[in-house]
Design a protein around this motif. Sequence first.
Motif, PDB file in Angstrom:
ATOM      1  N   ASP A 555       0.829  -1.205   0.000  1.00  0.00           N
ATOM      2  CA  ASP A 555       0.000   0.000   0.000  1.00  0.00           C
ATOM      3  C   ASP A 555       0.866   1.258   0.000  1.00  0.00           C
ATOM      4  O   ASP A 555       0.754   2.100   0.877  1.00  0.00           O
ATOM      5  CB  ASP A 555      -0.945  -0.001   1.196  1.00  0.00           C
ATOM      6  N   VAL A 556       1.732   1.381  -1.018  1.00  0.00           N
ATOM      7  CA  VAL A 556       2.600   2.549  -1.108  1.00  0.00           C
ATOM      8  C   VAL A 556       1.776   3.808  -1.327  1.00  0.00           C
ATOM      9  O   VAL A 556       2.063   4.868  -0.760  1.00  0.00           O
ATOM     10  CB  VAL A 556       3.632   2.362  -2.238  1.00  0.00           C
ATOM     11  N   GLU A 557       0.702   3.695  -2.144  1.00  0.00           N
ATOM     12  CA  GLU A 557      -0.135   4.865  -2.396  1.00  0.00           C
ATOM     13  C   GLU A 557      -0.799   5.346  -1.110  1.00  0.00           C
ATOM     14  O   GLU A 557      -0.914   6.545  -0.859  1.00  0.00           O
ATOM     15  CB  GLU A 557      -1.181   4.535  -3.456  1.00  0.00           C
ATOM     16  N   GLU A 558      -1.256   4.414  -0.305  1.00  0.00           N
ATOM     17  CA  GLU A 558      -1.861   4.793   0.968  1.00  0.00           C
ATOM     18  C   GLU A 558      -0.846   5.452   1.879  1.00  0.00           C
ATOM     19  O   GLU A 558      -1.141   6.448   2.552  1.00  0.00           O
ATOM     20  CB  GLU A 558      -2.453   3.554   1.639  1.00  0.00           C
ATOM     21  N   LEU A 559       0.382   4.912   1.897  1.00  0.00           N
ATOM     22  CA  LEU A 559       1.442   5.509   2.703  1.00  0.00           C
ATOM     23  C   LEU A 559       1.793   6.895   2.192  1.00  0.00           C
ATOM     24  O   LEU A 559       2.013   7.828   2.980  1.00  0.00           O
ATOM     25  CB  LEU A 559       2.669   4.597   2.683  1.00  0.00           C
ATOM     26  N   ARG A 560       1.810   7.059   0.870  1.00  0.00           N
ATOM     27  CA  ARG A 560       2.114   8.375   0.293  1.00  0.00           C
ATOM     28  C   ARG A 560       1.043   9.399   0.678  1.00  0.00           C
ATOM     29  O   ARG A 560       1.335  10.562   0.919  1.00  0.00           O
ATOM     30  CB  ARG A 560       2.224   8.257  -1.220  1.00  0.00           C
ATOM     31  N   GLY A 561      -0.201   8.930   0.763  1.00  0.00           N
ATOM     32  CA  GLY A 561      -1.272   9.842   1.129  1.00  0.00           C
ATOM     33  C   GLY A 561      -1.240  10.258   2.587  1.00  0.00           C
ATOM     34  O   GLY A 561      -1.677  11.360   2.937  1.00  0.00           O
ATOM     35  N   SER A 562      -0.721   9.385   3.456  1.00  0.00           N
ATOM     36  CA  SER A 562      -0.684   9.699   4.885  1.00  0.00           C
ATOM     37  C   SER A 562       0.603  10.386   5.311  1.00  0.00           C
ATOM     38  O   SER A 562       0.680  10.918   6.418  1.00  0.00           O
ATOM     39  CB  SER A 562      -0.866   8.404   5.700  1.00  0.00           C
ATOM     40  N   ALA A 563       1.624  10.381   4.468  1.00  0.00           N
ATOM     41  CA  ALA A 563       2.904  10.997   4.833  1.00  0.00           C
ATOM     42  C   ALA A 563       2.828  12.515   4.689  1.00  0.00           C
ATOM     43  O   ALA A 563       2.045  13.036   3.889  1.00  0.00           O
ATOM     44  CB  ALA A 563       4.024  10.444   3.944  1.00  0.00           C
ATOM     45  N   PRO A 564       3.634  13.251   5.462  1.00  0.00           N
ATOM     46  CA  PRO A 564       3.670  14.714   5.298  1.00  0.00           C
ATOM     47  C   PRO A 564       4.109  15.098   3.895  1.00  0.00           C
ATOM     48  O   PRO A 564       4.771  14.324   3.193  1.00  0.00           O
ATOM     49  CB  PRO A 564       4.699  15.152   6.350  1.00  0.00           C
ATOM     50  N   ALA A 565       3.750  16.301   3.492  1.00  0.00           N
ATOM     51  CA  ALA A 565       4.044  16.753   2.129  1.00  0.00           C
ATOM     52  C   ALA A 565       5.540  16.843   1.866  1.00  0.00           C
ATOM     53  O   ALA A 565       5.984  16.717   0.718  1.00  0.00           O
ATOM     54  CB  ALA A 565       3.375  18.103   1.873  1.00  0.00           C
ATOM     55  N   ASP A 566       6.361  17.078   2.909  1.00  0.00           N
ATOM     56  CA  ASP A 566       7.802  17.213   2.714  1.00  0.00           C
ATOM     57  C   ASP A 566       8.546  15.898   2.918  1.00  0.00           C
ATOM     58  O   ASP A 566       9.772  15.887   3.052  1.00  0.00           O
ATOM     59  CB  ASP A 566       8.372  18.289   3.640  1.00  0.00           C
ATOM     60  N   VAL A 567       7.831  14.765   2.948  1.00  0.00           N
ATOM     61  CA  VAL A 567       8.455  13.439   2.970  1.00  0.00           C
ATOM     62  C   VAL A 567       8.068  12.749   1.666  1.00  0.00           C
ATOM     63  O   VAL A 567       6.890  12.463   1.421  1.00  0.00           O
ATOM     64  CB  VAL A 567       7.989  12.601   4.183  1.00  0.00           C
ATOM     65  N   HIS A 568       9.035  12.492   0.827  1.00  0.00           N
ATOM     66  CA  HIS A 568       8.790  11.916  -0.496  1.00  0.00           C
ATOM     67  C   HIS A 568       8.844  10.389  -0.388  1.00  0.00           C
ATOM     68  O   HIS A 568       9.868   9.818  -0.042  1.00  0.00           O
ATOM     69  CB  HIS A 568       9.825  12.424  -1.496  1.00  0.00           C
ATOM     70  N   VAL A 569       7.731   9.746  -0.704  1.00  0.00           N
ATOM     71  CA  VAL A 569       7.607   8.291  -0.570  1.00  0.00           C
ATOM     72  C   VAL A 569       7.900   7.646  -1.917  1.00  0.00           C
ATOM     73  O   VAL A 569       7.326   8.037  -2.946  1.00  0.00           O
ATOM     74  CB  VAL A 569       6.197   7.900  -0.085  1.00  0.00           C
ATOM     75  N   MET A 570       8.791   6.660  -1.918  1.00  0.00           N
ATOM     76  CA  MET A 570       9.147   5.935  -3.135  1.00  0.00           C
ATOM     77  C   MET A 570       9.066   4.445  -2.852  1.00  0.00           C
ATOM     78  O   MET A 570       9.433   3.978  -1.769  1.00  0.00           O
ATOM     79  CB  MET A 570      10.559   6.303  -3.609  1.00  0.00           C
ATOM     80  N   ALA A 571       8.557   3.688  -3.841  1.00  0.00           N
ATOM     81  CA  ALA A 571       8.483   2.238  -3.704  1.00  0.00           C
ATOM     82  C   ALA A 571       9.842   1.632  -4.008  1.00  0.00           C
ATOM     83  O   ALA A 571      10.653   2.197  -4.741  1.00  0.00           O
ATOM     84  CB  ALA A 571       7.423   1.675  -4.648  1.00  0.00           C
ATOM     85  N   LYS A 572      10.092   0.469  -3.415  1.00  0.00           N
ATOM     86  CA  LYS A 572      11.303  -0.279  -3.728  1.00  0.00           C
ATOM     87  C   LYS A 572      11.035  -1.206  -4.908  1.00  0.00           C
ATOM     88  O   LYS A 572       9.973  -1.824  -4.968  1.00  0.00           O
ATOM     89  CB  LYS A 572      11.745  -1.108  -2.519  1.00  0.00           C
ATOM     90  N   PRO A 573      11.990  -1.363  -5.819  1.00  0.00           N
ATOM     91  CA  PRO A 573      13.255  -0.630  -5.924  1.00  0.00           C
ATOM     92  C   PRO A 573      13.004   0.805  -6.353  1.00  0.00           C
ATOM     93  O   PRO A 573      12.102   1.065  -7.157  1.00  0.00           O
ATOM     94  CB  PRO A 573      14.034  -1.413  -6.981  1.00  0.00           C
ATOM     95  N   PRO A 574      13.785   1.766  -5.852  1.00  0.00           N
ATOM     96  CA  PRO A 574      13.518   3.178  -6.146  1.00  0.00           C
ATOM     97  C   PRO A 574      13.831   3.527  -7.594  1.00  0.00           C
ATOM     98  O   PRO A 574      14.674   2.896  -8.241  1.00  0.00           O
ATOM     99  CB  PRO A 574      14.451   3.916  -5.179  1.00  0.00           C
ATOM    100  N   ASP A 575      13.130   4.525  -8.080  1.00  0.00           N
ATOM    101  CA  ASP A 575      13.407   5.089  -9.400  1.00  0.00           C
ATOM    102  C   ASP A 575      14.677   5.929  -9.266  1.00  0.00           C
ATOM    103  O   ASP A 575      14.648   7.037  -8.733  1.00  0.00           O
ATOM    104  CB  ASP A 575      12.219   5.930  -9.843  1.00  0.00           C
ATOM    105  N   LEU A 576      15.799   5.389  -9.744  1.00  0.00           N
ATOM    106  CA  LEU A 576      17.093   6.017  -9.477  1.00  0.00           C
ATOM    107  C   LEU A 576      17.231   7.412 -10.096  1.00  0.00           C
ATOM    108  O   LEU A 576      17.754   8.314  -9.430  1.00  0.00           O
ATOM    109  CB  LEU A 576      18.218   5.098  -9.945  1.00  0.00           C
ATOM    110  N   PRO A 577      16.793   7.632 -11.343  1.00  0.00           N
ATOM    111  CA  PRO A 577      16.865   9.017 -11.838  1.00  0.00           C
ATOM    112  C   PRO A 577      16.051   9.978 -10.973  1.00  0.00           C
ATOM    113  O   PRO A 577      16.486  11.106 -10.732  1.00  0.00           O
ATOM    114  CB  PRO A 577      16.290   8.895 -13.260  1.00  0.00           C
TER     115      PRO A 577
END
Length: 595
Positions: A555-577
């Motif tokens: 549930d990365v999308e759910e985590l992204r929605g609950s995280a503060p705006a200044d915390v950038h949520v990325m799924a593993k493996p991360p998009d390196l660029p």
Amino acid sequence: MAFAFWLLLEIAPATTQVSNFRQSARLGLFVILASAAAYLHWQESKALEAFRASVGIPMAIACLVVGSMGLVPLDSGGFAVNRFVVATTLTCWLCYGFTRLPTGLVALTCVPASVLTLLGSAAQDDDHVVALGVYLGVANLIGWIMSVEIERRERALFWSARQLTEATAALEEMARSASEAAAARKHVLAAVSHDLRQPVASLALYARLLRARNDVLEPAGLLGTVNRVEACISALSGNLDRLAELGGLRSAKAALPVTHIALDRVFDRIESVYSTEASRRGVRLVVRHPGQGCEFALSNEDRLWDVLSNLVGNALKFPALGTRSWVLIGVRRRGDRLVIEVRDNGIGIAPDDQRHVFEEYFQVANHARNPERGYGLGLSIVRETVARLPGHSIALASRPGRGTRFSLTLPVGTAARYADGPVPEPRCCESPRMPYRTDGAAASGTGERPSSDASYDSEARPAEALCGAYVLMIEDDDSMRDALGRLLEQWGVLVESAASGEEALQAATRAERLFEAIVSDFRLPDARNGLELIDEIRRIEGRRTPAILLSGEFDVEELRGSAPADVHVMAKPPDLPRLRELLSDFARGVAPLGA
């Protein structure tokens, strides 16, 4: 009724009234029935315990009083019996229908009341005694039948209500069990996702490190292998996303976002992932890359990959018998629509089975449930995915022994709105692309390095903004921490690594300068998670340090929605660029929006 007559005659007595005996009888009957009703209402529990007495005694008194009225002179002094036959009949029907007493017990009261009425009629030498007897007999018979029928229906209704109550309770228990099972499934899938994404993320980072050192490793012929490793990692990551959707952890009704994508990238990915599998199975895989007019589509690249990979994978699993097998994927334009076809000359699908191939767990020619041929979920995922992509549709045509063709129709995209990197170089439409050799050179045998390697070499060089940037990295998985740390160091970052929350807090406390960024895993071995740890580190530093949260959860999308705006949520493996872009912005003091 007795009280109404009593009250009427008390207010306006008849001029011919010579007797008050009936008035006393009416008043007495009213008092008895009213007392019984009050007792039933105010002493309900006691009345129910002695129901036959509390209801039967007032009933018997009422029946006998009404039946005896024919033996008592009227208020005017004369006798008139026939009218009391009707009164007795109505009284008996009320007793049979509403007292809920046993039918036999009611009859022991109503029959004597009817006999008293007949006796009054006989005493007055009524000429219709026999007819009145037949009338009262039929009235009692009708009352008996009515009572039996009412009792039968009430019993049936009672048992139906009881069964309904039991069924409702069973359904509530099943719903509760299903809810608990769904919660348990979500936790299990989340744990499986996290445990699978960790090595996948590590593999992706190590592959990127190998690719970045290709100038050293090229003589060993590792470029092609690294290409395939990265493609397979991407495919495995996509499979985890599909597993998340199958587990019901994401909305199955919401439409998927679409954008203008380059089909050539998807076809490259198909070719890289499935060429080795096709060779192992002895199947010729032909990928005809899109040409002029069909290079771009309005779709979702990851979900389009899901659909095509399932179709190609299925085609490879069921090759033709006794002949050279092939699988072909190509694209053609039809007006403002594109049609991507996946064709094969395999075993085909019978007409009766074609109605069921998109159902979950349905498989053709796999009655033994051979795991190598899958579990019958691929086409059900295709159906659900296509249904959620706006403007997409899929059609099936197949003949047993002649092969199968899946046609995916989707909207045409435009190059002008393509925003994901440079526009790919156009190819000739319907021309097969030469596959990679294992040494990484093209099939033409030139041995030249593909031009795309320059981008990876540029990634290996440190960016000016990242040179000397101080980053705190928290990751409990050893391989992931090592691989990501090495990659950040290649970018010129000074990395402070921590394997737990406690180590991270200690590093933040003893750090000689502030961190430009925090890169943290979400699930950590400590009691706190990544978000909570980032907050604590920010309190230590006394500022809102830019942060990136890496998550292997479904549930990365759910985590992204609950995280503060200044915390950038990325799924593993991360998009390196994207990771490199964010870190560069943080190092320059820029706060980008969104992750």
